[in-house]
Design an enzyme around this catalytic site. Structure first.
Site, short mmCIF file in Angstrom:
data_model
loop_
_atom_site.label_atom_id
_atom_site.label_comp_id
_atom_site.label_asym_id
_atom_site.label_seq_id
_atom_site.Cartn_x
_atom_site.Cartn_y
_atom_site.Cartn_z
N LYS A 266 13.15 -1.86 3.79
CA LYS A 266 12.69 -1.14 4.98
C LYS A 266 13.43 -1.68 6.20
O LYS A 266 13.37 -2.88 6.48
CB LYS A 266 11.18 -1.33 5.15
CG LYS A 266 10.63 -0.79 6.47
CD LYS A 266 9.16 -1.19 6.65
CE LYS A 266 8.68 -0.88 8.05
NZ LYS A 266 7.29 -1.35 8.29
N ASP A 271 9.77 -1.07 16.07
CA ASP A 271 8.63 -0.22 15.77
C ASP A 271 7.62 -0.25 16.91
O ASP A 271 6.85 -1.19 17.05
CB ASP A 271 7.96 -0.68 14.47
CG ASP A 271 6.76 0.18 14.11
OD1 ASP A 271 6.70 1.33 14.60
OD2 ASP A 271 5.90 -0.28 13.35
N LYS A 278 1.52 1.17 19.53
CA LYS A 278 0.92 -0.15 19.33
C LYS A 278 0.45 -0.73 20.66
O LYS A 278 0.91 -0.33 21.73
CB LYS A 278 1.95 -1.11 18.72
CG LYS A 278 2.36 -0.79 17.30
CD LYS A 278 3.42 -1.79 16.83
CE LYS A 278 3.87 -1.51 15.41
NZ LYS A 278 2.81 -1.84 14.43
N ASP A 289 10.50 -5.73 12.15
CA ASP A 289 10.09 -4.72 11.18
C ASP A 289 11.25 -4.29 10.28
O ASP A 289 11.07 -3.40 9.44
CB ASP A 289 9.49 -3.51 11.90
CG ASP A 289 8.40 -2.83 11.08
OD1 ASP A 289 7.87 -3.46 10.15
OD2 ASP A 289 8.08 -1.67 11.37
N ASP A 348 2.31 5.19 13.14
CA ASP A 348 2.60 3.76 13.00
C ASP A 348 2.62 3.33 11.53
O ASP A 348 2.90 2.18 11.22
CB ASP A 348 1.57 2.94 13.78
CG ASP A 348 2.00 1.49 13.94
OD1 ASP A 348 3.21 1.22 13.87
OD2 ASP A 348 1.12 0.63 14.14
N GLU A 350 4.88 4.16 9.44
CA GLU A 350 6.21 4.79 9.30
C GLU A 350 7.05 4.19 8.19
O GLU A 350 7.94 4.84 7.66
CB GLU A 350 6.96 4.72 10.63
CG GLU A 350 7.72 3.43 10.90
CD GLU A 350 6.83 2.19 10.95
OE1 GLU A 350 7.31 1.11 10.54
OE2 GLU A 350 5.67 2.28 11.38
N ARG A 352 6.41 3.45 5.10
CA ARG A 352 6.28 4.18 3.83
C ARG A 352 6.97 5.54 3.89
O ARG A 352 7.38 6.07 2.88
CB ARG A 352 4.80 4.31 3.48
CG ARG A 352 3.98 5.14 4.45
CD ARG A 352 2.50 4.84 4.38
NE ARG A 352 2.18 3.56 4.98
CZ ARG A 352 0.96 3.04 5.04
NH1 ARG A 352 -0.06 3.69 4.51
NH2 ARG A 352 0.74 1.87 5.61
#
Length: 493
Positions: A266, A271, A278, A289, A348, A350, A352
């Site tokens: 990933k 993010d 967030k 991230d 959020d 994201e 996956r």
């Protein structure tokens, strides 16, 4: 940093520092006794005074008046007797303490004597590998956007052993140094700020790696091609960003095989949470991230450095998750490469969304196994803290191999359930799947979401949200789980 292996006795050659391991008791190891003589009894006097405790990794510096070593670093084993053996976990702690002590001084070179250390059920190759990887990693300093006044100068470490163990020690040192370099590659990428380490930056790093080996190739799938492939899920994450997404595809053919092992990272380079924004506190850490992607690049760096006889395909799904007028909204429905539709209940969640398209893409390689690595859920941090990586798998044999690889390297994982019972929370009235379940078991339902896209091959998911970086005063990337991945790939070539 170079690691050499020699058959040499204590005080046989000139060095800036000699490291010796001993139980800090009245019974010193043979080498420690010789060192104590050179130091005119300073070591034994310090131990007898009680000021040098016999605790694992406790260390003290001595400056002998004679001999060929300018300094002697004595590291306590915590053993009650000099000739006893350590268990492997204790030795790893010992190696880490030694590495930190060496890298705290401005040394150009040092030597370590292995003859007085024994580890239960572990050969000298493992001891050598553990020391070299820990020392290489301990030498890491972030310098890309910050001036560092005093860089560690340690450039050469000599591991001393007997002739019968020399070949094994050399193999261990070579492997350990390469793993350490891979860890440091992952740490550097993780620590870089999001305005530098963009999806394009990660793609360029992969291209540079391809120049180091004729066995290594890199392909970049751009947004236009993603659209043709039907990667609507991945593209939905980057929709609000000015940074173009990249699907980075690397292949290392250290040996010919029809079915490669595949690793998928990933790579959300920053993010914000998107429209599901967030909270501001701690958002700076969302540059981490992409640590799954960083660990994939670090692992591939190690394999290239070793010239390892493995066939590995590595894929990174890289994007930036930003809010804008173009951004995906909660309630939007997107179509993944697999054809499954997804209701995006929370932008959020994201990671996956980019991973599911990458996991569908890798089917074309007819993989022997697929392991994805992602800072996927805060729920995994609540479940396991910062010690263990969360492991989910649709095949127990694969899970067992990863668990063992983590145990061997002390880069440990803990297996979590992947039961159909949890999948009920992913039902949607408007799409084949929702991208989040309820509040409960968030790390499990996230893994369950990914499992819908991995039904055609053995697959495991490593949630590294709690292990990929440290917060607070020691904020920084850890480089995990590079050592786990390298060990797994070498063991299962």
């Amino acid at each position: 940093m170079d690691f050499l292996c020699k058959t040499a006795d204590f005080n046989q050659f000139k060095t800036e520092c000699t490291v010796i391991f001993t139980a800090a008791t009245n019974t010193l190891s043979a080498i420690a006794q010789n060192a104590d003589t050179l130091c005119e009894g300073q070591i034994s006097r310090l131990i007898k005074s009680g000021d040098f405790k016999n605790q694992v990794g406790n260390s003290a510096w001595f400056y002998p008046s004679t001999g060929k070593s300018a300094r002697i670093l004595v590291v306590a084993t915590g053993l009650k007797t000099a000739n006893a053996s350590l268990d492997s976990e204790t030795f790893i702690s010992l190696a880490e303490a030694t590495a930190q002590a060496l890298c705290s001084k401005s040394l150009k070179q040092a030597s370590i004597h292995l003859n007085d250390i024994a580890v239960e059920d572990q050969p000298v190759q493992w001891i050598s590998q553990t020391l070299s990887s820990r020392i290489t990693s301990a030498a890491y300093r972030y310098t890309q956007t910050k001036k560092v006044d005093e860089l560690p100068l340690l450039a050469k470490v000599t591991l001393c052993t007997d002739k019968a163990q020399l070949t094994a020690a050399k193999k261990g040192a070579t492997l350990g140094a390469a793993v350490g370099q891979g860890i440091n590659t992952a740490r550097t990428l993780g620590d870089l700020p999001g305005n530098i380490c963009t999806p394009t930056y990660l793609a360029n790093e992969a291209k540079l790696l391809a120049k180091k080996s004729t066995k290594f190739t890199t392909k970049i799938v751009e947004a236009a091609e993603m659209k043709k492939l039907g990667m609507g899920s991945l593209l939905s994450v980057s929709a609000g960003s000015d940074q173009p997404p990249k699907l980075i595809v690397m292949e290392y053919k250290g040996k010919a095989s029809k079915a490669p092992n595949v690793i998928v990272g990933k790579g959300i380079t920053f993010d914000t949470g998107g429209i599901s924004l967030k909270a501001g506190a701690g958002m700076d850490e969302m540059k981490y991230d992409m640590c799954g992607a960083a660990s994939v690049l670090g692992t591939m760096h190690t394999l290239v450095e070793l010239g390892a006889p493995v066939h590995v395909v590595a894929v990174i799904a890289a994007a930036e998750n930003m809010p804008s007028g173009r951004a995906t909204k909660p309630g939007d429905v997107v179509t993944s490469m697999s054809g499954k539709t997804i209701e995006v209940l929370n932008t959020d969640a994201e990671g996956r969304l980019v991973l599911c398209d990458a996991l569908t893409y890798v089917e074309r390689f007819k993989p022997k196994s697929v392991v994805d690595i992602a800072t996927l859920t805060g729920a995994c941090v609540i479940a396991l803290g910062h010690h263990a990586t969360g492991l989910f798998s649709n095949e127990q044999a694969l899970a067992d191999k990863l668990l063992e690889a983590g145990k061997q390297t002390h880069d440990r994982a803990w297996q979590m359930p992947l039961w159909d019972d949890y999948k009920k929370s992913l039902k949607s009235n408007f799409a084949d799947l929702a991208n989040i379940g309820g509040r409960e078991a968030g790390s499990v339902t996230a893994a369950c979401f990914l499992s819908y896209f991995t039904e055609s091959y053995p697959w495991a998911h490593l949630d590294v949200a709690g292990t990929a970086w440290n917060s607070g005063a020691n904020k920084g990337a850890t480089g995990r789980p590079v050592s786990l991945l390298v060990n797994y790939l070498l063991n299962n070539a």
